[in-house]
Design a protein around this motif. Sequence first.
Motif, short mmCIF file in Angstrom:
data_model
loop_
_atom_site.label_atom_id
_atom_site.label_comp_id
_atom_site.label_asym_id
_atom_site.label_seq_id
_atom_site.Cartn_x
_atom_site.Cartn_y
_atom_site.Cartn_z
N UNK A 26 27.31 8.39 17.62
CA UNK A 26 27.88 8.13 16.30
C UNK A 26 28.71 9.30 15.81
N UNK A 27 29.93 9.01 15.35
CA UNK A 27 30.76 10.00 14.69
C UNK A 27 30.60 9.84 13.18
N UNK A 28 30.09 10.87 12.53
CA UNK A 28 29.85 10.80 11.09
C UNK A 28 31.14 10.86 10.27
N UNK A 29 32.29 11.05 10.94
CA UNK A 29 33.57 11.13 10.23
C UNK A 29 34.45 9.91 10.45
N UNK A 30 33.91 8.88 11.09
CA UNK A 30 34.73 7.74 11.49
C UNK A 30 34.26 6.45 10.84
N UNK A 31 35.14 5.73 10.16
CA UNK A 31 34.73 4.47 9.53
C UNK A 31 34.38 3.38 10.55
N UNK A 32 35.00 3.38 11.71
CA UNK A 32 34.63 2.41 12.74
C UNK A 32 33.20 2.70 13.21
N UNK A 33 32.89 3.97 13.40
CA UNK A 33 31.56 4.36 13.81
C UNK A 33 30.54 4.01 12.73
N UNK A 34 30.89 4.18 11.48
CA UNK A 34 29.98 3.83 10.39
C UNK A 34 29.64 2.34 10.42
N UNK A 35 30.63 1.50 10.66
CA UNK A 35 30.38 0.05 10.73
C UNK A 35 29.50 -0.29 11.94
N UNK A 36 29.79 0.33 13.08
CA UNK A 36 28.98 0.07 14.28
C UNK A 36 27.56 0.59 14.09
N UNK A 37 27.41 1.72 13.43
CA UNK A 37 26.08 2.28 13.18
C UNK A 37 25.27 1.36 12.27
N UNK A 38 25.91 0.76 11.28
CA UNK A 38 25.21 -0.20 10.42
C UNK A 38 24.73 -1.40 11.24
N UNK A 39 25.57 -1.89 12.15
CA UNK A 39 25.16 -3.00 13.02
C UNK A 39 23.99 -2.57 13.90
N UNK A 40 24.05 -1.36 14.44
CA UNK A 40 22.96 -0.83 15.27
C UNK A 40 21.67 -0.75 14.45
N UNK A 41 21.73 -0.22 13.24
CA UNK A 41 20.55 -0.12 12.39
C UNK A 41 19.96 -1.49 12.07
N UNK A 42 20.80 -2.47 11.77
CA UNK A 42 20.31 -3.83 11.49
C UNK A 42 19.63 -4.41 12.73
N UNK A 43 20.26 -4.17 13.90
CA UNK A 43 19.68 -4.66 15.15
C UNK A 43 18.31 -4.04 15.39
N UNK A 44 18.19 -2.74 15.22
CA UNK A 44 16.91 -2.06 15.44
C UNK A 44 15.86 -2.59 14.48
N UNK A 45 16.22 -2.80 13.22
CA UNK A 45 15.27 -3.33 12.24
C UNK A 45 14.79 -4.72 12.64
N UNK A 46 15.67 -5.52 13.22
CA UNK A 46 15.31 -6.89 13.62
C UNK A 46 14.59 -6.95 14.97
N UNK A 47 14.74 -5.92 15.79
CA UNK A 47 14.16 -5.90 17.14
C UNK A 47 13.46 -4.57 17.41
N UNK A 48 12.47 -4.20 16.60
CA UNK A 48 11.88 -2.86 16.73
C UNK A 48 11.21 -2.61 18.08
#
Length: 187
Positions: A26-48
């Motif tokens: 994850x790049x903390x300075x990139x808006x594309x990375x921020x969107x992908x990180x949110x998807x990753x976090x949602x996925x982890x929450x749904x599939x712990x």
Amino acid sequence: MIVALQSMAELEQALRGPAPVLIFKHSTACPISAAAYQAFQRFVAAHPAGARYYLVKVIEQRALSGEIARRLGVPHASPQALLWHRGGVRWHASHWAITEQSLAAALAGLRVGGRAPAAAPGARAAGTPTAGATSPARPATRWGGRPAAHQEALAGGRAPADATGRPEAGRGAPGGPGNWGASGAGG
């Protein structure tokens, strides 16, 4: 739970064992990375229990990020998701190809045939040839759904041109409404 990796020793420990490992760069300075990180976090929450999940912040952990690329044999990108299982990278994706659906399909592929399929346009199973200097998740003529010329323009920090050669309004232009980050490279 997502665990932040801080060292190569932690990476080596994470790659041991029979469970699938999903690493998100994850790049903390990139808006594309921020969107992908949110998807990753949602996925982890749904599939712990689906895998062991790890995070590498590429700006803060630049050396570790480079070592991961070397150790896992996948050219660096950010954002990037890498699925490790049974001694190798079975699937990886970058940029807009990182979605909840692509992550789910990658893990499901491990259960079905032991090797995750290319889950979404831009995602690829390990062993698929990479396409030159573009993201390994895209053919040489495409990157993030945009033509190769657009990628080159972003890499050079110039505003990309539309089909007529005129700058594309607000896309990649510093300060424009579609600004892709300070570097202009989107991650």
